[in-house]
Design a protein around this motif. Structure first.
Motif, PDB file in Angstrom:
ATOM      1  N   LYS A 185      33.067  51.971  30.835  1.00 48.30           N
ATOM      2  CA  LYS A 185      34.220  51.297  31.431  1.00 48.30           C
ATOM      3  C   LYS A 185      35.522  51.908  30.940  1.00 48.30           C
ATOM      4  N   TYR A 186      35.565  52.218  29.650  1.00 49.02           N
ATOM      5  CA  TYR A 186      36.764  52.761  29.017  1.00 49.02           C
ATOM      6  C   TYR A 186      37.128  54.121  29.616  1.00 49.02           C
ATOM      7  N   PHE A 187      36.126  54.982  29.763  1.00 54.46           N
ATOM      8  CA  PHE A 187      36.358  56.328  30.290  1.00 54.46           C
ATOM      9  C   PHE A 187      36.867  56.254  31.728  1.00 54.46           C
ATOM     10  N   LYS A 188      36.262  55.372  32.518  1.00 56.84           N
ATOM     11  CA  LYS A 188      36.692  55.184  33.910  1.00 56.84           C
ATOM     12  C   LYS A 188      38.125  54.672  33.968  1.00 56.84           C
ATOM     13  N   GLU A 189      38.447  53.726  33.102  1.00 55.59           N
ATOM     14  CA  GLU A 189      39.785  53.131  33.083  1.00 55.59           C
ATOM     15  C   GLU A 189      40.852  54.150  32.714  1.00 55.59           C
ATOM     16  N   LYS A 190      40.539  55.008  31.744  1.00 52.08           N
ATOM     17  CA  LYS A 190      41.541  55.945  31.241  1.00 52.08           C
ATOM     18  C   LYS A 190      41.659  57.220  32.065  1.00 52.08           C
ATOM     19  N   THR A 191      40.576  57.640  32.715  1.00 54.40           N
ATOM     20  CA  THR A 191      40.598  58.918  33.440  1.00 54.40           C
ATOM     21  C   THR A 191      40.519  58.757  34.950  1.00 54.40           C
ATOM     22  N   GLY A 192      40.085  57.569  35.412  1.00 55.01           N
ATOM     23  CA  GLY A 192      39.905  57.374  36.839  1.00 55.01           C
ATOM     24  C   GLY A 192      38.617  57.980  37.368  1.00 55.01           C
ATOM     25  N   THR A 193      37.776  58.495  36.462  1.00 54.29           N
ATOM     26  CA  THR A 193      36.519  59.146  36.828  1.00 54.29           C
ATOM     27  C   THR A 193      35.369  58.535  36.051  1.00 54.29           C
ATOM     28  N   ASN A 194      34.246  58.325  36.716  1.00 55.91           N
ATOM     29  CA  ASN A 194      33.058  57.852  36.006  1.00 55.91           C
ATOM     30  C   ASN A 194      32.579  58.927  35.038  1.00 55.91           C
ATOM     31  N   PHE A 195      32.030  58.488  33.911  1.00 55.23           N
ATOM     32  CA  PHE A 195      31.526  59.442  32.921  1.00 55.23           C
ATOM     33  C   PHE A 195      30.491  60.373  33.543  1.00 55.23           C
ATOM     34  N   SER A 196      29.548  59.818  34.302  1.00 53.52           N
ATOM     35  CA  SER A 196      28.493  60.637  34.908  1.00 53.52           C
ATOM     36  C   SER A 196      29.078  61.652  35.885  1.00 53.52           C
ATOM     37  N   ASP A 197      30.112  61.263  36.632  1.00 45.93           N
ATOM     38  CA  ASP A 197      30.757  62.191  37.571  1.00 45.93           C
ATOM     39  C   ASP A 197      31.466  63.312  36.814  1.00 45.93           C
ATOM     40  N   TYR A 198      32.056  62.955  35.681  1.00 47.65           N
ATOM     41  CA  TYR A 198      32.738  63.984  34.883  1.00 47.65           C
ATOM     42  C   TYR A 198      31.730  65.015  34.355  1.00 47.65           C
TER      43      TYR A 198
END
Length: 242
Positions: A175-188
């Motif tokens: 959730k944190y990564f998505k919130e801060k980057t706008g991208t899902n961790f798996s997508d990144y």
């Protein structure tokens, strides 16, 4: 508790202020006493202080000189002057050196309380602007750490691996990564893998199935499908156009 240093060349005054006013009830802790300006600066060099309550006229070094020194050295210390001399000239000098208030002797309980409650409000406000940038900086470091982890371990990067690295719960990291980057961790992770795959395709010594394995895909069909979804063409087509 904010740390308070009390200075006056008269022992009875500084000791009375230190001992008989309920500083802790308004958020202050008296961490020391000083008899003159030199003692003030010596104390401050050895121990951090948030507020200085000091007499203006003291031997060796006056309160005005101390305030000037702190002002010129950009010390982050609130200064409150205490003096029996109701002299506007002193008040003007106090303002010039960023002194927060000027209290006349004999000190009234209500005046001292009002002044230091306001000082506490200033300190609280300063603490919030200070902590927020620090928190943002810390947040940036967490995201940077996660990104560097993925870029270095893209073949087998996982949410659990990232979570362990930054000592956080995997679910929260997602959730944190998505919130801060706008991208899902798996997508990144996929983005990093595909970028690396595109770089490797420029080198004709590697076969496509080898590149698939090098970026973490054991099934070359899955690799080709993901690559096409990312770049709009297959790895073979991408290589032929380069």
């Amino acid at each position: 508790m904010y740390k308070l240093l009390i200075a006056d060349d008269e022992y009875e005054i500084r000791n009375g202020l230190s001992s008989y006013f309920p500083w802790e009830s308004i958020g202050f802790e008296v961490v020391g006493q000083a008899a003159d300006g030199v003692e003030i600066l010596t104390f401050i060099e050895q121990q951090p202080v948030d507020v200085l309550l000091t007499d203006i006229r003291m031997p060796v070094m006056t309160g005005i000189q101390v305030a000037q020194h702190l002002f010129e050295h950009q010390a982050n210390i609130k200064v409150v002057f205490l003096s029996g001399f109701q002299d506007f000239h002193y008040a003007q000098q106090a303002i010039a050196y960023g002194v927060n208030n000027y209290i006349t002797k004999p000190t009234k309980y209500s005046e001292l309380s009002d002044v230091f409650c306001k000082i506490k409000q200033l300190l609280d406000a300063n603490q919030k602007p200070y902590l927020l940038p620090q928190l943002e900086s810390s947040n940036d470091k967490i995201i940077d750490t996660i990104k560097k982890y993925v870029q270095s371990h893209y073949q087998n990067a996982s949410l659990e691996g990232a979570a362990k690295l930054v000592h956080m719960n995997p679910y929260y990291i997602s959730k944190y990564f998505k919130e801060k980057t706008g991208t899902n961790f798996s997508d990144y992770v996929v983005q990093v893998k595909m970028k690396k795959a595109a770089e490797l395709l420029d080198d004709v010594q590697y076969k496509i199935y080898e590149i698939s394995e090098m970026v973490g895909y054991s099934n070359s069909k899955n690799f080709t499908r993901t690559f096409r979804k990312t770049f709009g063409k297959s790895p073979r087509e991408y290589r032929q156009e380069e």
